[in-house]
Design a protein around this motif. Structure first.
Motif, PDB file in Angstrom:
ATOM      1  N   GLU A 144     111.277 -61.002-120.159  1.00  0.00           N
ATOM      2  CA  GLU A 144     112.173 -61.126-119.014  1.00  0.00           C
ATOM      3  C   GLU A 144     113.595 -61.215-119.500  1.00  0.00           C
ATOM      4  OE1 GLU A 144     109.241 -63.509-116.024  1.00  0.00           O
ATOM      5  OE2 GLU A 144     111.072 -64.458-116.734  1.00  0.00           O
ATOM      6  N   ARG A 145     114.510 -60.632-118.752  1.00  0.00           N
ATOM      7  CA  ARG A 145     115.909 -60.712-119.144  1.00  0.00           C
ATOM      8  C   ARG A 145     116.760 -60.524-117.910  1.00  0.00           C
ATOM      9  NH1 ARG A 145     119.869 -56.481-121.582  1.00  0.00           N
ATOM     10  NH2 ARG A 145     121.608 -57.825-121.140  1.00  0.00           N
ATOM     11  N   ASP A 146     117.797 -61.343-117.761  1.00  0.00           N
ATOM     12  CA  ASP A 146     118.717 -61.180-116.643  1.00  0.00           C
ATOM     13  C   ASP A 146     119.698 -60.079-116.971  1.00  0.00           C
ATOM     14  OD1 ASP A 146     118.841 -64.712-116.073  1.00  0.00           O
ATOM     15  OD2 ASP A 146     117.706 -63.156-115.043  1.00  0.00           O
ATOM     16  N   GLY A 147     119.890 -59.162-116.038  1.00  0.00           N
ATOM     17  CA  GLY A 147     120.769 -58.034-116.325  1.00  0.00           C
ATOM     18  C   GLY A 147     122.226 -58.442-116.393  1.00  0.00           C
ATOM     19  N   PRO A 148     123.094 -57.575-116.996  1.00  0.00           N
ATOM     20  CA  PRO A 148     124.521 -57.918-117.088  1.00  0.00           C
ATOM     21  C   PRO A 148     125.200 -57.829-115.722  1.00  0.00           C
ATOM     22  CG  PRO A 148     124.134 -55.720-117.961  1.00  0.00           C
ATOM     23  CD  PRO A 148     122.799 -56.272-117.628  1.00  0.00           C
ATOM     24  N   ASP A 149     126.169 -58.727-115.483  1.00  0.00           N
ATOM     25  CA  ASP A 149     126.916 -58.704-114.219  1.00  0.00           C
ATOM     26  C   ASP A 149     128.262 -58.049-114.437  1.00  0.00           C
ATOM     27  OD1 ASP A 149     125.774 -61.987-114.207  1.00  0.00           O
ATOM     28  OD2 ASP A 149     124.942 -60.388-112.962  1.00  0.00           O
ATOM     29  N   TYR A 150     129.078 -58.012-113.374  1.00  0.00           N
ATOM     30  CA  TYR A 150     130.385 -57.385-113.523  1.00  0.00           C
ATOM     31  C   TYR A 150     131.369 -58.307-114.244  1.00  0.00           C
ATOM     32  CZ  TYR A 150     134.606 -54.807-112.548  1.00  0.00           C
ATOM     33  OH  TYR A 150     135.770 -54.110-112.694  1.00  0.00           O
ATOM     34  N   THR A 151     131.316 -59.622-113.926  1.00  0.00           N
ATOM     35  CA  THR A 151     132.203 -60.562-114.629  1.00  0.00           C
ATOM     36  C   THR A 151     131.338 -61.640-115.269  1.00  0.00           C
ATOM     37  OG1 THR A 151     132.460 -61.774-112.586  1.00  0.00           O
ATOM     38  CG2 THR A 151     134.242 -60.292-113.195  1.00  0.00           C
ATOM     39  N   PRO A 152     131.811 -62.212-116.403  1.00  0.00           N
ATOM     40  CA  PRO A 152     131.015 -63.266-117.044  1.00  0.00           C
ATOM     41  C   PRO A 152     130.972 -64.517-116.169  1.00  0.00           C
ATOM     42  CG  PRO A 152     133.129 -63.052-118.118  1.00  0.00           C
ATOM     43  CD  PRO A 152     133.038 -61.930-117.143  1.00  0.00           C
ATOM     44  N   PRO A 153     129.951 -65.388-116.373  1.00  0.00           N
ATOM     45  CA  PRO A 153     129.861 -66.579-115.521  1.00  0.00           C
ATOM     46  C   PRO A 153     131.078 -67.485-115.703  1.00  0.00           C
ATOM     47  CG  PRO A 153     128.309 -66.697-117.335  1.00  0.00           C
ATOM     48  CD  PRO A 153     128.873 -65.315-117.341  1.00  0.00           C
ATOM     49  N   LEU A 154     131.544 -68.037-114.565  1.00  0.00           N
ATOM     50  CA  LEU A 154     132.733 -68.877-114.563  1.00  0.00           C
ATOM     51  C   LEU A 154     132.284 -70.293-114.918  1.00  0.00           C
ATOM     52  CD1 LEU A 154     135.676 -68.404-113.766  1.00  0.00           C
ATOM     53  CD2 LEU A 154     135.092 -69.068-111.461  1.00  0.00           C
ATOM     54  N   PRO A 155     132.826 -70.892-115.982  1.00  0.00           N
ATOM     55  CA  PRO A 155     132.349 -72.242-116.320  1.00  0.00           C
ATOM     56  C   PRO A 155     132.814 -73.251-115.275  1.00  0.00           C
ATOM     57  CG  PRO A 155     134.145 -71.569-117.749  1.00  0.00           C
ATOM     58  CD  PRO A 155     133.809 -70.380-116.923  1.00  0.00           C
ATOM     59  N   GLY A 156     131.955 -74.122-114.845  1.00  0.00           N
ATOM     60  CA  GLY A 156     132.328 -75.143-113.873  1.00  0.00           C
ATOM     61  C   GLY A 156     132.505 -74.620-112.467  1.00  0.00           C
ATOM     62  N   TYR A 157     131.832 -73.516-112.128  1.00  0.00           N
ATOM     63  CA  TYR A 157     131.954 -72.977-110.765  1.00  0.00           C
ATOM     64  C   TYR A 157     130.980 -73.700-109.850  1.00  0.00           C
ATOM     65  CZ  TYR A 157     131.652 -69.660-106.911  1.00  0.00           C
ATOM     66  OH  TYR A 157     131.634 -69.070-105.670  1.00  0.00           O
ATOM     67  N   ASP A 158     131.456 -74.110-108.675  1.00  0.00           N
ATOM     68  CA  ASP A 158     130.629 -74.838-107.727  1.00  0.00           C
ATOM     69  C   ASP A 158     130.312 -73.932-106.549  1.00  0.00           C
ATOM     70  OD1 ASP A 158     131.093 -77.861-105.782  1.00  0.00           O
ATOM     71  OD2 ASP A 158     129.301 -76.920-106.642  1.00  0.00           O
ATOM     72  N   PRO A 159     129.127 -73.354-106.469  1.00  0.00           N
ATOM     73  CA  PRO A 159     128.864 -72.424-105.373  1.00  0.00           C
ATOM     74  C   PRO A 159     128.815 -73.161-104.036  1.00  0.00           C
ATOM     75  CG  PRO A 159     126.892 -72.768-106.672  1.00  0.00           C
ATOM     76  CD  PRO A 159     127.995 -73.484-107.382  1.00  0.00           C
ATOM     77  N   PRO A 160     129.207 -72.503-102.916  1.00  0.00           N
ATOM     78  CA  PRO A 160     129.236 -73.194-101.631  1.00  0.00           C
ATOM     79  C   PRO A 160     127.824 -73.556-101.172  1.00  0.00           C
ATOM     80  CG  PRO A 160     129.724 -70.873-101.353  1.00  0.00           C
ATOM     81  CD  PRO A 160     129.693 -71.129-102.823  1.00  0.00           C
ATOM     82  N   GLU A 161     127.713 -74.667-100.414  1.00  0.00           N
ATOM     83  CA  GLU A 161     126.413 -75.146 -99.941  1.00  0.00           C
ATOM     84  C   GLU A 161     125.879 -74.206 -98.889  1.00  0.00           C
ATOM     85  OE1 GLU A 161     124.758 -78.379-100.513  1.00  0.00           O
ATOM     86  OE2 GLU A 161     125.910 -78.096-102.341  1.00  0.00           O
ATOM     87  N   GLY A 162     124.577 -74.121 -98.786  1.00  0.00           N
ATOM     88  CA  GLY A 162     123.996 -73.287 -97.742  1.00  0.00           C
ATOM     89  C   GLY A 162     122.498 -73.307 -97.863  1.00  0.00           C
ATOM     90  N   LYS A 163     121.822 -72.839 -96.806  1.00  0.00           N
ATOM     91  CA  LYS A 163     120.362 -72.791 -96.838  1.00  0.00           C
ATOM     92  C   LYS A 163     119.948 -71.370 -96.521  1.00  0.00           C
ATOM     93  CE  LYS A 163     117.889 -74.955 -93.748  1.00  0.00           C
ATOM     94  NZ  LYS A 163     116.893 -75.775 -93.025  1.00  0.00           N
ATOM     95  N   CYS A 164     118.986 -70.883 -97.253  1.00  0.00           N
ATOM     96  CA  CYS A 164     118.529 -69.506 -97.043  1.00  0.00           C
ATOM     97  C   CYS A 164     117.252 -69.545 -96.222  1.00  0.00           C
ATOM     98  CB  CYS A 164     118.286 -68.858 -98.404  1.00  0.00           C
ATOM     99  SG  CYS A 164     118.070 -67.118 -98.295  1.00  0.00           S
ATOM    100  N   VAL A 165     117.293 -68.985 -94.991  1.00  0.00           N
ATOM    101  CA  VAL A 165     116.112 -68.998 -94.133  1.00  0.00           C
ATOM    102  C   VAL A 165     115.484 -67.613 -94.154  1.00  0.00           C
ATOM    103  CG1 VAL A 165     115.253 -69.391 -91.825  1.00  0.00           C
ATOM    104  CG2 VAL A 165     117.174 -70.716 -92.655  1.00  0.00           C
ATOM    105  N   ASP A 166     114.225 -67.532 -94.504  1.00  0.00           N
ATOM    106  CA  ASP A 166     113.540 -66.246 -94.633  1.00  0.00           C
ATOM    107  C   ASP A 166     112.936 -65.852 -93.292  1.00  0.00           C
ATOM    108  OD1 ASP A 166     111.008 -65.048 -96.982  1.00  0.00           O
ATOM    109  OD2 ASP A 166     112.573 -64.040 -95.836  1.00  0.00           O
TER     110      ASP A 166
END
Lengths: 157, 243
Positions: A128-150
């Motif tokens: 398994e391997r995560d593919g490359p993204d467009y920008t490298p991960p931002l250190p200390g990034y806090d993603p916004p809160e939310g809930k994913c409803v399927d």
């Protein structure tokens, strides 16, 4: 008279119940024999609200130069992709050849090392391997809160 | 019957690759094609709900400006216009600052750092003493009887990077071989030369602060290998490296 009537009721009831059960079983068998209903593929059915005519986009028709440019670009792309594919295949072939050479030399050296080398590596797959993204991960990034409803619809056959 | 001792000494070397973290920039043809595909998709598509709402509101605004029928049109008036929503989204995007694709290590050309050239493979080179020369090589150690070549390669990695490295070795088989004969001064009947078998591994953990690096080391890309490796060695190594 008191004795005869209850006896009749029992027999007739039993027969009637039996007949009812048989009819129910026949109906169930018929339903089961019928082919199971197909699960609709929601991607292939365009919802009706998109067949409105006022949804059609109105754009100016393409000029001759534009169509020419597109055709030429498609041809360039064909060539580009062909070259890319050939380069990839050649690289893979060199890879395989190099490995074969290495294994040949190893066999000349020692048979047991060779046998150890061509043994299957169990821990390799699943790989398994995560593919490359467009920008490298931002250190200390806090993603916004939310809930994913399927809300996908699940069909059972 | 025991086999006669071979005159070649065996070495196991490890090519440790740090896989790319970001996508490579598109070529010119790829960019043109992507633009064309976007255009064709736009032409073949229909209006979405958001676009219809925007068009209706523009109509309303236009009619209001021309003929000032505020009271009648105000019945269907929405509080937030579609254009305002779009501006709000645009502002939110501009306020977000992603991490830069070209890092500081790139600008300083600091070849010992792993944060350089995030869009290509980086491999480990160490300075080793072979004979009486100090050479830049892929980390290698001599094979000892009783272990497989793969464990030799793992040992090589551990010697130079410490034990706490998470690397996924791709299989038991070697990927390439470099054969060389010792200079005539050292050559004997039993010691003609050496064979170096290369193994490939992918670096899993991105943080090497635990590693105890003993010698000089570098992380370089495939095109920079030519600055450090000898030509024969480089030729053999290049064969098993995909760009």
């Amino acid at each position: 008279p008191c004795r005869a009537q209850p006896k009749k009721k029992k027999k007739v009831d039993v027969k009637r119940e039996q007949a009812q059960k048989d009819r129910m079983k026949k109906k169930i068998k018929k339903l089961e024999k019928a082919a199971p209903e197909m699960i609709p593929i929601e991607d292939f059915i365009t919802p009706l609200k998109y067949s409105d005519s006022h949804r059609v986009r109105s754009l100016p028709p393409l000029s001759f130069e534009e169509t020419e440019r597109r055709v030429l670009l498609m041809k360039k792309w064909c060539l580009f992709k062909q070259k890319q594919d050939e380069a990839e295949k050649k690289a893979i072939q060199t890879l395989v050849k190099a490995q074969q050479e290495a294994l040949k030399e190893l066999r000349l050296e020692s048979e047991e090392l060779y046998q150890a080398a061509i043994r299957r590596d169990e821990g390799l797959f699943p790989f398994e391997r995560d593919g490359p993204d467009y920008t490298p991960p931002l250190p200390g990034y806090d993603p916004p809160e939310g809930k994913c409803v399927d809300i996908t619809k699940v069909y059972t056959q | 019957t025991a086999a006669a001792p071979r005159p070649w000494r065996l070495f196991g070397a490890m090519c440790l690759l740090r896989l790319p973290r970001i996508t490579q920039p598109l070529e010119k043809e790829e960019e043109e094609m992507a633009a064309l595909m976007g255009q064709i998709e736009l032409e073949k598509s229909q209006y979405s709900d958001h676009e219809i709402r925007k068009l209706e509101e523009e109509e309303q605004l236009r009619r209001r400006k021309e003929s000032k029928y505020d009271e009648d049109e105000a019945r269907g008036k929405r509080v937030i216009m579609a254009q305002d929503l779009e501006d709000k989204w645009e502002q939110k995007l501009l306020r977000f600052e992603p991490a830069p694709r070209i890092t500081d290590a790139d600008k300083n050309n600091d070849r010992t750092s792993l944060n350089r050239r995030l869009d290509s493979n980086l491999m480990l080179l160490v300075k080793q003493k072979i004979g009486n020369q100090e050479l830049w090589l892929l980390p290698q150690v001599e094979w000892q009887p009783g272990e497989t070549l793969r464990s030799t390669a793992e040992r090589a990695m551990a010697t130079f990077l410490g034990d706490h490295i998470e690397a996924k070795i791709l299989g038991n088989a070697p990927y390439g071989i470099y054969k060389y004969k010792f200079p005539k001064a050292i050559r004997t009947e039993d010691n003609v030369g050496a064979k170096v078998f290369f193994f490939k591994a992918f670096l899993q953990s991105s943080d090497l602060s635990q590693a105890e690096l003993k010698e000089d080391y570098l992380w370089v890309t495939k095109d920079e290998l030519g600055d450090y490796l000898k030509s024969e060695y480089l030729k053999k190594v290049n064969r098993f490296l995909l760009d």
